[in-house]
Scaffold this motif. Structure first.
Motif, mmCIF file in Angstrom:
data_model
loop_
_atom_site.group_PDB
_atom_site.id
_atom_site.type_symbol
_atom_site.label_atom_id
_atom_site.label_comp_id
_atom_site.label_asym_id
_atom_site.label_seq_id
_atom_site.Cartn_x
_atom_site.Cartn_y
_atom_site.Cartn_z
ATOM 1 N N PHE A 29 0.891 -1.286 0.095
ATOM 2 C CA PHE A 29 0.083 0.059 0.088
ATOM 3 C C PHE A 29 0.961 1.202 0.049
ATOM 4 O O PHE A 29 1.904 1.345 0.764
ATOM 5 C CB PHE A 29 -0.880 -0.060 1.102
ATOM 6 C CG PHE A 29 -1.905 -0.923 1.322
ATOM 7 C CD1 PHE A 29 -3.350 -0.764 0.333
ATOM 8 C CD2 PHE A 29 -2.023 -2.090 1.800
ATOM 9 C CE1 PHE A 29 -4.231 -1.323 0.230
ATOM 10 C CE2 PHE A 29 -2.917 -2.877 1.700
ATOM 11 C CZ PHE A 29 -4.343 -2.630 0.926
ATOM 12 N N PRO A 30 0.606 2.147 -0.797
ATOM 13 C CA PRO A 30 1.405 3.493 -1.001
ATOM 14 C C PRO A 30 1.277 4.373 0.184
ATOM 15 O O PRO A 30 1.910 5.067 0.437
ATOM 16 C CB PRO A 30 1.101 4.170 -2.379
ATOM 17 C CG PRO A 30 -0.319 3.487 -2.638
ATOM 18 C CD PRO A 30 -0.207 2.100 -2.191
ATOM 19 N N ASP A 31 -0.051 4.299 0.652
ATOM 20 C CA ASP A 31 -0.503 5.373 1.936
ATOM 21 C C ASP A 31 -0.196 4.677 3.102
ATOM 22 O O ASP A 31 -0.231 3.328 3.588
ATOM 23 C CB ASP A 31 -2.027 5.604 1.813
ATOM 24 C CG ASP A 31 -2.444 6.606 2.793
ATOM 25 O OD1 ASP A 31 -1.645 7.465 3.281
ATOM 26 O OD2 ASP A 31 -3.620 6.476 2.996
ATOM 27 N N TYR A 32 0.642 5.434 3.905
ATOM 28 C CA TYR A 32 1.277 4.885 5.510
ATOM 29 C C TYR A 32 -0.208 4.313 6.270
ATOM 30 O O TYR A 32 -0.222 3.477 6.970
ATOM 31 C CB TYR A 32 1.821 6.210 6.047
ATOM 32 C CG TYR A 32 2.347 5.830 7.621
ATOM 33 C CD1 TYR A 32 3.448 5.048 7.687
ATOM 34 C CD2 TYR A 32 1.290 6.500 8.538
ATOM 35 C CE1 TYR A 32 3.654 5.115 9.154
ATOM 36 C CE2 TYR A 32 1.762 6.000 9.922
ATOM 37 C CZ TYR A 32 2.831 5.299 10.264
ATOM 38 O OH TYR A 32 3.311 5.011 11.611
ATOM 39 N N ASN A 33 -1.012 5.247 6.185
ATOM 40 C CA ASN A 33 -2.227 4.868 7.238
ATOM 41 C C ASN A 33 -2.847 3.626 6.613
ATOM 42 O O ASN A 33 -3.203 2.678 7.607
ATOM 43 C CB ASN A 33 -3.307 5.925 7.295
ATOM 44 C CG ASN A 33 -2.825 7.182 7.669
ATOM 45 O OD1 ASN A 33 -2.068 6.944 8.675
ATOM 46 N ND2 ASN A 33 -3.166 8.486 7.223
ATOM 47 N N ILE A 34 -3.273 3.343 5.565
ATOM 48 C CA ILE A 34 -3.650 2.023 5.107
ATOM 49 C C ILE A 34 -2.612 0.919 5.422
ATOM 50 O O ILE A 34 -3.171 -0.129 5.707
ATOM 51 C CB ILE A 34 -4.228 2.003 3.830
ATOM 52 C CG1 ILE A 34 -5.055 3.295 3.381
ATOM 53 C CG2 ILE A 34 -4.631 0.840 3.101
ATOM 54 C CD1 ILE A 34 -6.215 3.020 4.348
ATOM 55 N N ARG A 35 -1.162 1.243 5.022
ATOM 56 C CA ARG A 35 -0.389 0.068 5.001
ATOM 57 C C ARG A 35 -0.357 -0.158 6.548
ATOM 58 O O ARG A 35 -0.341 -1.336 7.071
ATOM 59 C CB ARG A 35 0.966 0.750 4.619
ATOM 60 C CG ARG A 35 2.308 -0.219 4.650
ATOM 61 C CD ARG A 35 3.098 0.518 3.944
ATOM 62 N NE ARG A 35 3.700 1.601 4.832
ATOM 63 C CZ ARG A 35 3.889 2.865 3.867
ATOM 64 N NH1 ARG A 35 3.456 2.875 2.621
ATOM 65 N NH2 ARG A 35 4.125 4.001 4.293
ATOM 66 N N GLU A 36 -0.016 0.715 7.802
ATOM 67 C CA GLU A 36 -0.005 0.331 9.023
ATOM 68 C C GLU A 36 -1.538 -0.199 9.397
ATOM 69 O O GLU A 36 -1.471 -1.156 10.316
ATOM 70 C CB GLU A 36 0.295 1.639 9.726
ATOM 71 C CG GLU A 36 1.599 2.025 9.656
ATOM 72 C CD GLU A 36 2.711 1.044 9.809
ATOM 73 O OE1 GLU A 36 2.536 0.468 10.828
ATOM 74 O OE2 GLU A 36 3.592 0.855 9.093
ATOM 75 N N TYR A 37 -2.523 0.224 9.322
ATOM 76 C CA TYR A 37 -3.889 -0.398 9.622
ATOM 77 C C TYR A 37 -3.896 -1.954 9.198
ATOM 78 O O TYR A 37 -4.088 -2.670 9.750
ATOM 79 C CB TYR A 37 -5.009 0.518 8.903
ATOM 80 C CG TYR A 37 -6.327 -0.348 9.206
ATOM 81 C CD1 TYR A 37 -6.892 -0.160 10.390
ATOM 82 C CD2 TYR A 37 -6.945 -1.151 8.107
ATOM 83 C CE1 TYR A 37 -8.046 -0.997 10.717
ATOM 84 C CE2 TYR A 37 -8.223 -1.774 8.414
ATOM 85 C CZ TYR A 37 -8.705 -1.636 9.611
ATOM 86 O OH TYR A 37 -10.016 -2.345 9.840
ATOM 87 N N THR A 38 -3.583 -2.174 7.693
ATOM 88 C CA THR A 38 -3.393 -3.449 7.405
ATOM 89 C C THR A 38 -2.665 -4.430 8.196
ATOM 90 O O THR A 38 -3.174 -5.830 8.404
ATOM 91 C CB THR A 38 -3.327 -3.705 5.981
ATOM 92 O OG1 THR A 38 -4.103 -2.706 5.194
ATOM 93 C CG2 THR A 38 -3.561 -4.930 5.217
ATOM 94 N N LYS A 39 -1.538 -3.824 8.272
ATOM 95 C CA LYS A 39 -0.340 -4.841 9.481
ATOM 96 C C LYS A 39 -1.101 -4.966 10.742
ATOM 97 O O LYS A 39 -1.076 -6.069 11.240
ATOM 98 C CB LYS A 39 0.754 -4.154 9.204
ATOM 99 C CG LYS A 39 1.735 -4.915 9.883
ATOM 100 C CD LYS A 39 3.301 -4.408 9.892
ATOM 101 C CE LYS A 39 3.448 -2.964 10.195
ATOM 102 N NZ LYS A 39 4.877 -2.420 10.088
#
Length: 97
Positions: A29-39
């Motif tokens: 995910f290029p977006d930090y927020n989505i990347r961290e939420y998914t993880k």
């Protein structure tokens, strides 16, 4: 035969592979927020489902996780098509003032 395979409980290595796949997909995910939420969501769900003891509930959770992994893969592709023009502040390298 297919019903016996579907009802069998996944092995611990299959479960760990699913969690690792979630973490790999979250990096796409290029977006930090989505990347961290998914993880974070993958790790939280794994910890919550670690308490399951019945084989049927374990295989239900595993199949739900596989379906959610497919959704996350599709969303990563969609998000990569609409990358924001500026990176997030969290993605910028830390530079001392």
């Amino acid at each position: 035969m297919a019903a016996a395979i579907a009802s069998s409980s996944p092995s611990p290595s299959q479960i760990l592979s699913l969690v690792r796949s979630f973490i790999r997909v979250s990096r796409q995910f290029p977006d930090y927020n989505i990347r961290e939420y998914t993880k974070r969501r993958a790790i939280d769900a794994f910890r919550q489902n670690a308490k399951l003891s019945e084989p049927s509930s374990i295989s239900e959770a595993f199949s739900f996780g596989k379906s959610q992994l497919d959704v996350a893969k599709r969303q990563a592709v969609v998000y990569s098509l609409y990358v924001p023009p500026l990176p997030s502040v969290m993605d910028l390298p830390n530079k001392p003032f």
